[in-house]
Each structure stands twice: as structure tokens, then as C-alpha cells.
Design a protein around this motif. Sequence first.
Motif, PDB file in Angstrom:
ATOM      1  N   PRO A 174       0.797  -1.237   0.000  1.00 20.59           N
ATOM      2  CA  PRO A 174       0.000   0.000   0.000  1.00 20.59           C
ATOM      3  C   PRO A 174       0.826   1.283   0.000  1.00 20.59           C
ATOM      4  CG  PRO A 174       0.098  -0.920   2.201  1.00 20.59           C
ATOM      5  CD  PRO A 174       0.834  -1.886   1.317  1.00 20.59           C
ATOM      6  N   GLU A 175       2.135   1.197   0.210  1.00 19.67           N
ATOM      7  CA  GLU A 175       2.938   2.408   0.297  1.00 19.67           C
ATOM      8  C   GLU A 175       3.196   2.990  -1.087  1.00 19.67           C
ATOM      9  OE1 GLU A 175       4.054  -0.525   1.401  1.00 19.67           O
ATOM     10  OE2 GLU A 175       3.688  -0.392   3.561  1.00 19.67           O
ATOM     11  N   GLY A 176       3.214   4.320  -1.139  1.00 23.81           N
ATOM     12  CA  GLY A 176       3.560   4.992  -2.377  1.00 23.81           C
ATOM     13  C   GLY A 176       5.059   5.043  -2.570  1.00 23.81           C
ATOM     14  N   SER A 177       5.492   5.211  -3.806  1.00 23.40           N
ATOM     15  CA  SER A 177       6.921   5.241  -4.121  1.00 23.40           C
ATOM     16  C   SER A 177       7.192   6.281  -5.187  1.00 23.40           C
ATOM     17  CB  SER A 177       7.400   3.866  -4.615  1.00 23.40           C
ATOM     18  OG  SER A 177       7.232   2.875  -3.630  1.00 23.40           O
ATOM     19  N   ARG A 178       8.430   6.749  -5.167  1.00 22.50           N
ATOM     20  CA  ARG A 178       8.906   7.709  -6.165  1.00 22.50           C
ATOM     21  C   ARG A 178      10.354   7.371  -6.476  1.00 22.50           C
ATOM     22  NH1 ARG A 178       8.291  14.226  -5.720  1.00 22.50           N
ATOM     23  NH2 ARG A 178       6.172  13.540  -5.223  1.00 22.50           N
ATOM     24  N   THR A 179      10.747   7.483  -7.743  1.00 21.41           N
ATOM     25  CA  THR A 179      12.109   7.130  -8.135  1.00 21.41           C
ATOM     26  C   THR A 179      13.000   8.369  -8.115  1.00 21.41           C
ATOM     27  OG1 THR A 179      11.689   7.494 -10.496  1.00 21.41           O
ATOM     28  CG2 THR A 179      11.219   5.297  -9.621  1.00 21.41           C
ATOM     29  N   GLU A 180      14.280   8.136  -8.288  1.00 23.86           N
ATOM     30  CA  GLU A 180      15.231   9.233  -8.382  1.00 23.86           C
ATOM     31  C   GLU A 180      15.047   9.959  -9.711  1.00 23.86           C
ATOM     32  OE1 GLU A 180      19.047   7.518  -7.992  1.00 23.86           O
ATOM     33  OE2 GLU A 180      18.697   6.706  -5.976  1.00 23.86           O
ATOM     34  N   PRO A 181      15.279  11.277  -9.734  1.00 26.87           N
ATOM     35  CA  PRO A 181      15.123  12.013 -11.001  1.00 26.87           C
ATOM     36  C   PRO A 181      16.210  11.650 -12.004  1.00 26.87           C
ATOM     37  CG  PRO A 181      16.024  13.434  -9.294  1.00 26.87           C
ATOM     38  CD  PRO A 181      15.669  12.147  -8.616  1.00 26.87           C
ATOM     39  N   PHE A 182      15.886  11.792 -13.282  1.00 21.51           N
ATOM     40  CA  PHE A 182      16.880  11.535 -14.317  1.00 21.51           C
ATOM     41  C   PHE A 182      18.028  12.534 -14.233  1.00 21.51           C
ATOM     42  CE2 PHE A 182      12.931  10.179 -16.855  1.00 21.51           C
ATOM     43  CZ  PHE A 182      12.931   8.939 -16.239  1.00 21.51           C
ATOM     44  N   SER A 183      17.685  13.766 -13.864  1.00 15.06           N
ATOM     45  CA  SER A 183      18.689  14.817 -13.766  1.00 15.06           C
ATOM     46  C   SER A 183      18.206  15.867 -12.777  1.00 15.06           C
ATOM     47  CB  SER A 183      18.933  15.458 -15.140  1.00 15.06           C
ATOM     48  OG  SER A 183      19.771  16.581 -15.029  1.00 15.06           O
ATOM     49  N   ASP A 184      19.150  16.448 -12.012  1.00 12.97           N
ATOM     50  CA  ASP A 184      18.816  17.489 -11.045  1.00 12.97           C
ATOM     51  C   ASP A 184      19.105  18.886 -11.577  1.00 12.97           C
ATOM     52  OD1 ASP A 184      17.954  15.747  -9.026  1.00 12.97           O
ATOM     53  OD2 ASP A 184      20.017  15.322  -8.448  1.00 12.97           O
ATOM     54  N   ALA A 185      19.561  18.989 -12.805  1.00 12.79           N
ATOM     55  CA  ALA A 185      19.949  20.283 -13.347  1.00 12.79           C
ATOM     56  C   ALA A 185      18.727  21.187 -13.530  1.00 12.79           C
ATOM     57  CB  ALA A 185      20.662  20.099 -14.689  1.00 12.79           C
ATOM     58  N   THR A 186      18.945  22.476 -13.408  1.00 17.41           N
ATOM     59  CA  THR A 186      17.896  23.469 -13.621  1.00 17.41           C
ATOM     60  C   THR A 186      18.409  24.559 -14.553  1.00 17.41           C
ATOM     61  OG1 THR A 186      18.574  24.694 -11.641  1.00 17.41           O
ATOM     62  CG2 THR A 186      16.801  23.073 -11.391  1.00 17.41           C
ATOM     63  N   PHE A 187      17.484  25.188 -15.268  1.00 21.66           N
ATOM     64  CA  PHE A 187      17.821  26.266 -16.185  1.00 21.66           C
ATOM     65  C   PHE A 187      16.946  27.466 -15.860  1.00 21.66           C
ATOM     66  CE2 PHE A 187      18.322  22.159 -18.249  1.00 21.66           C
ATOM     67  CZ  PHE A 187      19.640  22.213 -18.666  1.00 21.66           C
ATOM     68  N   THR A 188      17.528  28.646 -15.965  1.00 24.40           N
ATOM     69  CA  THR A 188      16.798  29.873 -15.686  1.00 24.40           C
ATOM     70  C   THR A 188      16.585  30.639 -16.980  1.00 24.40           C
ATOM     71  OG1 THR A 188      17.782  30.005 -13.478  1.00 24.40           O
ATOM     72  CG2 THR A 188      16.763  32.004 -14.353  1.00 24.40           C
ATOM     73  N   ILE A 189      15.314  30.876 -17.300  1.00 28.18           N
ATOM     74  CA  ILE A 189      14.960  31.674 -18.473  1.00 28.18           C
ATOM     75  C   ILE A 189      14.080  32.816 -17.981  1.00 28.18           C
ATOM     76  CG2 ILE A 189      13.816  31.698 -20.715  1.00 28.18           C
ATOM     77  CD1 ILE A 189      14.424  28.773 -21.002  1.00 28.18           C
ATOM     78  N   GLY A 190      14.677  33.997 -17.887  1.00 26.56           N
ATOM     79  CA  GLY A 190      13.941  35.124 -17.326  1.00 26.56           C
ATOM     80  C   GLY A 190      13.638  34.863 -15.859  1.00 26.56           C
ATOM     81  N   ASP A 191      12.363  34.932 -15.513  1.00 27.99           N
ATOM     82  CA  ASP A 191      11.950  34.671 -14.136  1.00 27.99           C
ATOM     83  C   ASP A 191      11.627  33.202 -13.889  1.00 27.99           C
ATOM     84  OD1 ASP A 191      12.172  37.347 -13.489  1.00 27.99           O
ATOM     85  OD2 ASP A 191      10.099  37.793 -14.066  1.00 27.99           O
ATOM     86  N   ALA A 192      11.668  32.396 -14.928  1.00 28.65           N
ATOM     87  CA  ALA A 192      11.267  30.989 -14.806  1.00 28.65           C
ATOM     88  C   ALA A 192      12.462  30.101 -14.538  1.00 28.65           C
ATOM     89  CB  ALA A 192      10.564  30.529 -16.072  1.00 28.65           C
ATOM     90  N   ILE A 193      12.266  29.157 -13.638  1.00 31.57           N
ATOM     91  CA  ILE A 193      13.268  28.130 -13.357  1.00 31.57           C
ATOM     92  C   ILE A 193      12.736  26.816 -13.926  1.00 31.57           C
ATOM     93  CG2 ILE A 193      14.514  26.867 -11.574  1.00 31.57           C
ATOM     94  CD1 ILE A 193      14.247  29.312  -9.786  1.00 31.57           C
TER      95      ILE A 193
END
Length: 345
Positions: A174-193
Motif C-alpha cells: 500500500p505504500e507509495g513510491s517515487r524514483t530518483e530524477p533523471f537529472s537534477d539540473a535546472t535552467f533559468t529563463i527570465g523569471d522561470a526556473i
Amino acid sequence: MNAQIALLLGQDGFINGAIYALLALSILMVFSVTRILLIPLGEFVSYAALTMASMQAGKPVMLGAMLVALCLIGLLMDARDALRAGRRLRFRASKLLMPAYVAAVTGLSVTLPLEHIGMAFQGALTVALVVPLGPLLYRVLFLPIASANGLVLLIVAIAAHVALTSAGLLIFGPEGSRTEPFSDATFTIGDAIINSQTLWVIALSFILIALLYAFFEKNLYGKALRATAVDRLGAQLVGISPALAGKASFALAAFISGLSGVLIAPITTIYFDSGFVISLKGFVGAIIGGLASYPVAAAGAVALGLVEAFSTFYASSYKEVIVFTLLLPVLLWRSVAQKGVKDEQ
């Protein structure tokens, strides 16, 4: 609400919409070829996400046991059909391809140290485990009643959903699960991350849609599936096997759903019963397309994802109500625009 929040909600909406679009296309394809509304499609998504999470957590991967059981049931049904027809009980090489494939992927899932191998291999093995569920379910549940009324097929699809949900509780807990992300990188375009995970999901979704288009337009087997969708009787008269077309459509739908599960596993927590709501939203997209138009269904599914994301900000408690209420004007418009009812073949 400001521009930054709107862009973040837009990211979430496009991610969800891309997944819903893939499921809507799968529902349309299966329905066109087999007249089956594949309600258990969402279970393939949750099975894939939970299987990959089990691999990363070092837990035993139990999905192979279900595949082996379905394979044995299918072989027993083939033997029963042969005996009823008075034929000799022997299996051709083509009949043994699926058991051999299931044995291979199941063996890999129980012998390899899956928590220590790369994420790409984990994702590939997860999809490889989910894909056989489609044709095996078709062989065991739907092939014996392929010529039945559409209502009977719908009832069997609902029963399959209930059975797969119960099996998911038994296999994954019954427990929920989540996997590791493919990538942790982020990009900033203007005010958006912008999170790179967003780019992964959207890019792979559009690549898969493009590959599906090429498959149906350029590949001989894809053209055979299209022919079956247009005219099942005519396709059968020119030598296209309806049973093979049904298995192929279920296998392709399972592949798309398995890949969708791998894509969304790092984004949201998935439970054993999460697939039903996911498949329902894909079904809404398919309904927007009239269960006939692939481009309209894909566009409707993306719009649905955006509406869901912005509803979370403005009225999170009524998010699901708002999403499913979108069906009402579409159904009303189609009931007014429809001039007649086609006889079921």
C-alpha cells in the motif's frame, strides 16, 4: 498569481498533458483496432513506476511472477483450443516466443543487482517487464470473446482493472513510491526556473509521438493496424489477422504506458491504485478526440493537463471535479453534432 508562478504551473501542465496525450493515443489505438476501452491502461503506468522504484530500493521485483502465471494460462488455453478442434497438441515456434521472452526478462529481474546498475538499464528493464502484460491480457481475457458486444468487452475491461489493482496491492504493497530524477539540473529563463526533468518528459513524449506517426505511416505492420482500425472485416479479407492486430495494439499500448510510468515516477508519488485516475484523464483526452481523431485527442489531453495545473492553484480541492467536468460540454456538443449512429460491425 504572477508570471513566475504561471510558468511553473505551465511546466506541470505540459508534463501531465504529455503523459495524458500518450495514454489518450493508446486508448484510441486499442479501441479502433479491437473495440475495447482499455480501462486497465493506467495500471500499466503504475506497475512501471512502482517496479522501477522497487529496483532502486533494492526490493524483490515480483512483476515477473505475474507474467509467468499469465504465460502458463495462455499456453493452457492454446492447448484446450487445439484439443477442442481435434488438432494435434503441438506448439509452433511462434507460440513459444512469448514464454521465452518472459523467462528472459524475469530471469534478469531476479538475478541482477538492480539497485547498483544504471538508471537507463533500470528503465529499459522496467518497460521490458511491462510490455508483455498487454498481449498476455489480450490472449487470456479478450481474445476468447473478441466478437462479443462492446458492452461485454467493457465489463471485462472493468473486471481486468479491478483484478490488476488488487494484484498491484499484493505485489507492491500500500505504500507509495517515487524514483530518483533523471537529472537534477535546472535552467533559468527570465523569471522561470525550468527543471531538466520537465525537458526529459516533454522531449521523450514528443519523440515517442513522432515515432508512432512514422510507424503508422511508413511501417508495414503499422499500416496493417491502421487498416484493421478502418475496416476490420476488410482487413481480415486481405489476410490481416485480427488476433495478431489485437495483440500488437495491446503490446504497443503497454509499451507507451510503461514508458509513461518511467517518465512520471520521479515527478509524483505513485500508489498501487494511482493508475485508474491517470487512465481516466487519458480517456477524457480520447473523448475530446471523439475516439477517432489522434491530433485532437493529443491536443485535448495537453489542454487537460494545463487546466489541471492551474486548477491546483485556484481551487485545489475541486481540481478533479473541474477536470472531469470538461467532459460535459464536449459530450453535449458531440450529441448535437452527431447526425446518426453507426451500426456496430
